[in-house]
Design a protein around this motif. Structure first.
Motif, mmCIF file in Angstrom:
data_model
loop_
_atom_site.group_PDB
_atom_site.id
_atom_site.type_symbol
_atom_site.label_atom_id
_atom_site.label_comp_id
_atom_site.label_asym_id
_atom_site.label_seq_id
_atom_site.Cartn_x
_atom_site.Cartn_y
_atom_site.Cartn_z
ATOM 1 N N TYR A 91 39.304 -7.973 9.502
ATOM 2 C CA TYR A 91 38.508 -9.103 9.006
ATOM 3 C C TYR A 91 38.506 -10.280 9.976
ATOM 4 N N GLU A 106 39.161 -13.380 9.898
ATOM 5 C CA GLU A 106 38.292 -14.467 9.436
ATOM 6 C C GLU A 106 38.431 -15.752 10.245
ATOM 7 N N SER A 163 32.136 -12.282 8.253
ATOM 8 C CA SER A 163 33.179 -11.245 8.293
ATOM 9 C C SER A 163 33.152 -10.487 6.965
ATOM 10 N N PRO A 190 33.769 -8.764 12.413
ATOM 11 C CA PRO A 190 33.151 -10.081 12.280
ATOM 12 C C PRO A 190 32.194 -10.346 13.440
#
Lengths: 566, 274
Positions: B118, B120, B207, B213
């Motif tokens: 992810y 983020e 993401s 992402p």
């Protein structure tokens, strides 16, 4: 063979392991400590067989077998899945005249207790409603999923979801208030259950009182659904619940009461303590019966099958009843001995004596007495001779009047009583992204006499939380090859602190005449109506029929899409 | 329990870091917060012969404005980055990664370089055209993050990420951050969307939607003459790959919430109603 197991059924472990390995039952000892929870999942016997086989192969060695969380989720027996088709027929006034139901229980790959759950569904299939013409098929189906065992609610949380969703659909078809539909059809003392047991106030409790209580808890009169200025929608959903236990016909309880030199007592009973306060409840019952202070009856939190009389299994919310009856019998047995011994000391007849505050005393002359501590180990008379002996109370109980269901009609009585209740949930729903918040959850339950108010409320709230988590989040997902994708708490999702609603629990107290202390059983019941109430609330909010769990924003969106596609 | 032995290095300067890299037995891993290494080593998925702890190196812990740039060390925790208040969009994203307890341990560098897909924390950095400082072959080398991040950070095994820099002008640009999950607040993202209103138009980074992402590349996105809904449609058509399908959500649901989130973000940043 000595087995130490995290189990709700130490005596079953003993019996089945002895049988499977061809050992004498008296030579198998099972020890169970204080458990950190169980909820039905620790009822099956499975790891014990493997450990016992390995131990037999290597005598003198201790074999320990433990599943990791992932392996436990994938291969240890888990909760059932259920599908149903329900047809209800009612007159224009909302009275249900006939019902036809088919329940299919996903048993998984092996048969543990699932057939009992299928039977339990049939026994209670009408819900707490009086349905005069009723047909029900309840089938257990082998599949290639993880096999199913008991879970809090014993399939009632699942079939109640199906039934109560159908009742809401019926209310909609009749343009009738949903709570009123329940009220019109509620079962009343004198009505018959699906398996033709005649109900009365003692074995049923008061459904109408629960409904009235829920009505005010939920502010039902204020309206079922309202759209707020910010576009969010608040909606309420309800469900009734009931349950009778389905214990084995062999289920029995035994209890032994011994005393210490200071007059305090030890209660020896095979109920497993798993954080539900079961042992404490029994100690309090004993203390009340013996008219002793609460802290003066001691219990052990662990169970050893060699030392403790058999208790069936700690399941079905039945301990306070089944073990409670045995405990009361053991107390009465001890009291008979105490009074008999005291009559000799006080040189009077037994009828002249009463007891309390750890003394046996002459009626009307409480100072003319002898203390428990001077009776429990025998008595030393003034001449120095000892008479009598140790006071040891013993008691036992089996379930009366229960039996198998008749093969052709299904008629029969499987449990001693029902516990009834009414539950509701209010949600706040966002029609844009289909997310929702749980605002409040309410339960009104008839639990008979209340022994410990706070403990009862806490127990019911715990059940409500589990039911909401089930319905909102929890799902076993299998891929096309039937492999379990969610064998981890990272993607098998539970309700968390902070996501919980405000809980409101109200207790109705219709006493059960034959129950110890007048208490009804209710340990698991908080879970039963929650999935249904949540689904009813969201179906109302979203304006679509939500008939599958779990209830995620995606599943609501999908249902809306399916409906608009039709 | 971590069932393997490994050497532990804790350099306190860049010079010591260079020495550690030269001396450490292979394979070695850089350690910052350690949440990934500990979990994976316990599970037997990695077994490094050595671990080089970056947390004592000053360049990895810097958090300051310098020469018109915000300088953030790779060993800063998500909580430290958030509570500083210096980069509000990064703070907002950091506060929704995992849970608070983990945010006090997970570092900027760890979130970007770790194996969990992810990442983020990269979103505000991609949007703000951040630069990354590396320690490569004994020297500090700076690069534009977008040039070396394509779904994951392109970095040689023996190169350490030391810090990230963002130009001041980006720190005060209007922004939107939204995280969509399956149900509960603390969860992996179905979608984490970060958006900035730059002078040349709205910029988006995402993401959770796909398997990595990315910065959205779509000409229509920054075109104020078109309605947000149309621009959201165009963004969906411009995705580098199909939305993910997994146990958390279907591809169709991800696409649905992405479209809504993009439309919302554009409307909020451009001051349109709704």
């Amino acid at each position: 063979m000595k087995i130490r197991s995290s189990t709700q059924a130490p005596y079953t472990v003993r019996w089945l392991v002895a049988k499977a390995l061809g050992l004498e039952m008296g030579k198998v000892e099972v020890e169970t400590p204080f458990l950190g929870g169980a909820f039905g999942g620790k009822t099956p016997v499975f790891l014990e067989y493997l450990a016992a086989l390995a131990a037999r192969k290597f005598p003198g060695f201790t074999i320990k077998l433990e599943n990791s969380r992932g392996r436990d989720m994938a291969s240890s027996p888990s909760r059932l899945a259920l599908e149903a088709v329900i047809r209800l027929g009612a007159d224009v006034n909302g009275k249900i005249l006939a019902a036809r139901m088919e329940y299919l229980l996903d048993c998984g790959a092996y048969c543990d207790i699932a057939p009992n759950m299928a039977k339990a569904i049939a026994v209670d299939c009408s819900g707490p409603y009086n349905i005069e013409n009723l047909y029900c098929d309840s089938l257990c189906v082998y599949t290639n999923h993880t096999y199913a065992t008991s879970f809090r609610g014993f399939a009632h949380e699942s079939y109640t979801f199906c039934l109560e969703r159908t009742l809401d659909a019926l209310a909609d078809a009749l343009h009738m208030d949903k709570l009123q539909l329940r009220e019109i059809n509620a079962i009343r003392p004198g009505d018959f259950t699906p398996t033709m047991v005649k109900t009365n106030a003692s074995n049923l409790g008061n459904v109408a009182a629960c409904i009235n209580s829920l009505r005010s808890q939920l502010d039902w009169q204020a309206g079922e659904r309202v759209q707020l200025e910010n576009g969010l929608i608040r909606a309420k959903g309800i469900s009734l619940l009931w349950k009778t236990p389905n214990p084995s016909l062999r289920a029995s309880a035994g209890a032994v009461l011994t005393f210490n030199g200071d007059g305090s007592a030890n209660l020896n009973v095979g109920v497993v303590e798993m954080g539900n306060g079961g042992k404490e409840t029994l100690a309090l019952l004993a203390a009340q019966r013996l008219r002793m202070a609460a802290g003066r009856v001691h219990v052990s939190f662990s169970v050893d099958t060699k030392l403790t009389p058999e208790y069936w299994k700690t399941v079905a919310s039945l301990s306070s009843f089944l073990a409670g009856k045995a405990v009361i019998a053991a107390c009465d047995d001890a009291l008979r001995q105490l009074i008999s011994q005291a009559a000799i000391v006080l040189r009077c007849s037994e009828e002249d004596l009463d007891y309390g505050q750890e003394k046996v005393f002459f009626k009307g002359e409480p100072d003319f007495c002898v203390g428990y501590q001077d009776l429990v180990s025998g008595v030393i008379l003034s001449g120095g001779n000892s008479i009598g002996g140790q006071i040891i109370g013993r008691g036992s109980h089996v379930m009366r009047h229960t039996g198998p269901l008749a093969k052709d009609t299904g008629k029969g009585r499987t449990g001693h009583s029902w516990t009834v209740g009414a539950q509701g949930v209010e949600v706040e729903y966002d029609p844009k992204d289909h997310s929702y918040r749980l605002l409040r959850a309410c339960t009104s339950m008839d639990i008979g006499a209340v022994q410990d108010f706070d403990a009862a409320v806490a127990m019911i709230r715990g059940g409500m939380s589990m039911g909401l988590s089930l319905a909102r989040n929890e799902e076993y997902i299998y891929d096309e090859g039937a492999r379990l994708l969610t064998a981890s708490l990272r993607n098998y999702e539970l309700l968390r602190i902070g996501e919980e609603p405000a809980y409101d629990v109200a207790l109705i107290t219709t006493p059960q005449a034959d129950a110890p202390g007048g208490m009804r059983v209710f340990s698991e019941h908080g879970v039963i109506g929650m999935p249904a109430a949540l689904a009813n609330a969201l179906s109302c909010a979203a304006g679509v029929s939500l008939d599958m769990l779990p209830l995620t924003p995606e599943s609501i969106w999908y249902a809306l899409g399916q409906e608009s596609a039709l | 329990m971590i069932p393997c032995n490994f050497d532990y290095y804790r350099p306190e300067s860049l010079q010591e870091l260079g020495q550690a890299i030269r001396e450490a037995p292979r394979p070695f891993q850089f350690l910052a917060g350690g949440t990934e290494i500990v979990t994976m080593a316990q599970a037997g998925e990695v077994a490094p012969k050595a671990v080089i702890d970056l947390k004592a190196i000053p360049a990895c812990n810097k958090l300051a404005m310098e020469n018109g740039r915000l300088h953030m060390g790779a060993a800063l925790t998500l909580t430290q980055a958030a509570t500083s208040g210096l980069f509000p969009l990064l703070g907002s994203v950091a506060r929704r990664i995992s849970d608070h307890t983990n945010q006090c341990t997970i570092t900027l560098g760890g979130n970007i370089c770790g194996t969990i897909a992810y990442r983020e924390a990269i979103l505000p950095l991609l949007l703000s055209e951040a630069r990354a400082g590396f320690f490569r072959k004994g020297r500090v080398v700076e690069q534009k993050l977008a040039d070396c991040f394509h779904g994951r950070l392109q970095r040689e095994e023996e190169t350490a990420l030391l810090y990230l820099c963002v130009e001041q002008k980006y720190l005060s640009m209007p922004y939107v951050h939204v995280k969509k999950v399956k149900n509960e607040k603390i969860d992996y993202p179905l979608l984490t969307l970060a958006a900035l209103k730059a002078p040349e138009g709205v910029r988006l980074a995402v993401s959770g939607l796909c398997s990595f992402p990315f910065l959205v590349e779509c000409a229509a996105l920054a075109d104020p003459s078109r309605m947000p809904g149309q621009r959201a449609e165009a963004v969906i058509k411009s995705l580098p790959e199909q939305p993910r399908a997994d146990s958390f959500a279907s591809a169709a649901w991800r696409a649905f919430i992405m479209k809504q989130a993009v439309e919302d973000a554009i409307a909020r940043l451009e001051g349109r109603g709704g």
